[in-house]
Design a protein around this motif. Structure first.
Motif, mmCIF file in Angstrom:
data_model
loop_
_atom_site.group_PDB
_atom_site.id
_atom_site.type_symbol
_atom_site.label_atom_id
_atom_site.label_comp_id
_atom_site.label_asym_id
_atom_site.label_seq_id
_atom_site.Cartn_x
_atom_site.Cartn_y
_atom_site.Cartn_z
ATOM 1 N N GLY A 51 0.802 -1.209 0.000
ATOM 2 C CA GLY A 51 0.000 0.000 0.000
ATOM 3 C C GLY A 51 0.834 1.257 0.000
ATOM 4 O O GLY A 51 0.318 2.368 -0.152
ATOM 5 N N GLY A 52 2.137 1.106 0.173
ATOM 6 C CA GLY A 52 3.042 2.245 0.228
ATOM 7 C C GLY A 52 4.405 1.758 0.665
ATOM 8 O O GLY A 52 4.624 0.550 0.817
ATOM 9 N N PRO A 53 5.348 2.664 0.882
ATOM 10 C CA PRO A 53 6.686 2.269 1.310
ATOM 11 C C PRO A 53 6.631 1.474 2.621
ATOM 12 O O PRO A 53 5.954 1.874 3.569
ATOM 13 C CB PRO A 53 7.407 3.606 1.516
ATOM 14 N N ALA A 54 7.322 0.333 2.632
ATOM 15 C CA ALA A 54 7.327 -0.516 3.829
ATOM 16 C C ALA A 54 8.436 -1.533 3.702
ATOM 17 O O ALA A 54 8.888 -1.848 2.591
ATOM 18 C CB ALA A 54 5.980 -1.228 3.987
ATOM 19 N N THR A 55 8.896 -2.043 4.831
ATOM 20 C CA THR A 55 9.892 -3.109 4.804
ATOM 21 C C THR A 55 9.198 -4.426 4.493
ATOM 22 O O THR A 55 7.966 -4.548 4.621
ATOM 23 C CB THR A 55 10.598 -3.225 6.154
ATOM 24 N N LEU A 56 9.985 -5.414 4.083
ATOM 25 C CA LEU A 56 9.409 -6.721 3.787
ATOM 26 C C LEU A 56 8.735 -7.301 5.026
ATOM 27 O O LEU A 56 7.644 -7.884 4.938
ATOM 28 C CB LEU A 56 10.508 -7.670 3.290
ATOM 29 N N ALA A 57 9.359 -7.124 6.190
ATOM 30 C CA ALA A 57 8.783 -7.652 7.426
ATOM 31 C C ALA A 57 7.414 -7.037 7.705
ATOM 32 O O ALA A 57 6.478 -7.730 8.121
ATOM 33 C CB ALA A 57 9.733 -7.380 8.598
ATOM 34 N N GLU A 58 7.296 -5.729 7.450
ATOM 35 C CA GLU A 58 6.011 -5.057 7.666
ATOM 36 C C GLU A 58 4.964 -5.554 6.681
ATOM 37 O O GLU A 58 3.797 -5.759 7.042
ATOM 38 C CB GLU A 58 6.197 -3.546 7.525
ATOM 39 N N LEU A 59 5.372 -5.743 5.436
ATOM 40 C CA LEU A 59 4.438 -6.230 4.419
ATOM 41 C C LEU A 59 3.931 -7.618 4.749
ATOM 42 O O LEU A 59 2.753 -7.928 4.556
ATOM 43 C CB LEU A 59 5.109 -6.221 3.044
ATOM 44 N N VAL A 60 4.821 -8.463 5.249
ATOM 45 C CA VAL A 60 4.425 -9.834 5.602
ATOM 46 C C VAL A 60 3.369 -9.817 6.703
ATOM 47 O O VAL A 60 2.373 -10.550 6.647
ATOM 48 C CB VAL A 60 5.654 -10.653 6.039
ATOM 49 N N VAL A 61 3.566 -8.963 7.701
ATOM 50 C CA VAL A 61 2.622 -8.882 8.820
ATOM 51 C C VAL A 61 1.238 -8.476 8.338
ATOM 52 O O VAL A 61 0.213 -8.997 8.811
ATOM 53 C CB VAL A 61 3.129 -7.876 9.884
ATOM 54 N N HIS A 62 1.186 -7.566 7.379
ATOM 55 C CA HIS A 62 -0.098 -7.020 6.932
ATOM 56 C C HIS A 62 -0.644 -7.707 5.682
ATOM 57 O O HIS A 62 -1.647 -7.247 5.112
ATOM 58 C CB HIS A 62 0.039 -5.517 6.672
#
Length: 278
Positions: A249-260
């Protein structure tokens, strides 16, 4: 502790030990699913475990892994497991890449396995040499065989020595789940991929789903939902894919993307469905 990639040394020998155990236990048919490997050894490790000896010009065993392929000069098949050629071998592959060349195992997949530009050149030359040795020993040339580059060339090595049949993995799964019936009267087909790129339309799941949907009476639109979308829309359209959307949905780390991922997946799927079926 992090484990660093070893593109020149990684071997399929461990997989070969499992296969040898299966043959010892009386297996007469083996379905080996190829993909996501860390190796580029042309299947030489598997063949070693089954009793084959790749030798150098002096008749000595070459080093294991892709590194050794640059020195291989002949193949000793005398010790091949007695049940190996009697078994029916089926290889599920998800790519159509040949063994060597610009679209070969080393050049396309080597960098994903930690290979530098120098490593890639070395591995591709080794696979070319390996293909020549396989042809001399078996009479089968797998250099340009579609799919021979799967799993670092495993498909090529096993096809030449064991007569293994290469079968599109996505097609096997599609048949098993009854995909053709499922999309026959669908209004929309959603499929997914971790990274939607040029490899995705070379025989992988999204490519197979688009092909099946394209033969359906309703010809439903096919939309890919992926972690990242790198393939141009025009190229996707050529493969029969209507559109592709990233979960980011926007700039994010891979770890953050995995969580969401679950939430983002639901949101993107809902937005696509509202747009297409409004």
């Amino acid at each position: 502790m992090d484990v660093l990639p070893q593109p020149l040394l990684a071997t399929t020998f461990g997989t070969g030990l499992v296969l040898r155990e299966a043959l010892d236990a009386g297996a007469s048919e083996i379905l080996l699913c190829l993909g996501g490997s860390a190796t580029t050894d042309g299947g030489s490790g598997i063949l070693r475990a089954l009793g084959v000896r790749p030798l150098d010009a002096d008749g000595e065993p070459v080093p294991d892994g892709g590194e050794g392929l640059a020195r291989v000069a002949s193949l000793d098949l005398a010790g091949l497991h007695p049940r190996a050629r009697a078994a029916r071998w089926r290889l599920a592959v998800d790519v159509t890449n040949p063994l060597v060349g610009p679209r070969g195992a080393a050049r396309v997949f080597g960098p994903q396995k930690g290979a530098s530009d120098v490593d890639v050149d070395y591995l591709d030359a080794g696979l070319e040499r390996w293909a020549g040795v396989l042809a001399d020993a078996t009479g089968v040339d797998v250099r340009e065989l579609p799919g021979a580059g799967a799993a670092g060339g495993v498909a090529g090595g096993l096809h030449a020595v064991l007569g293994a049949a290469l079968e599109p993995g996505a097609a096997l799964v599609a048949d098993a789940v009854g995909l053709a019936n499922a999309v026959a009267d669908a209004a929309l087909v959603l499929t997914g991929e971790g990274s939607f790129d040029s490899q995705s339309v070379g025989g992988k799941v999204a490519d197979q789903v688009a092909a099946v949907a394209g033969r359906a009476p309703a010809r439903p639109p096919v939309v890919v939902v992926a972690g990242q979308v790198l393939l141009p829309a025009s190229r996707a359209a050529e493969a029969g894919i209507t559109a592709a959307f990233s979960l980011a949905g926007g700039p994010a780390t891979l770890a953050e993307l995995v969580v969401h991922t679950p939430t983002r997946l639901a949101d993107v799927a809902e937005n696509v469905t509202r747009l297409v079926l409004r």
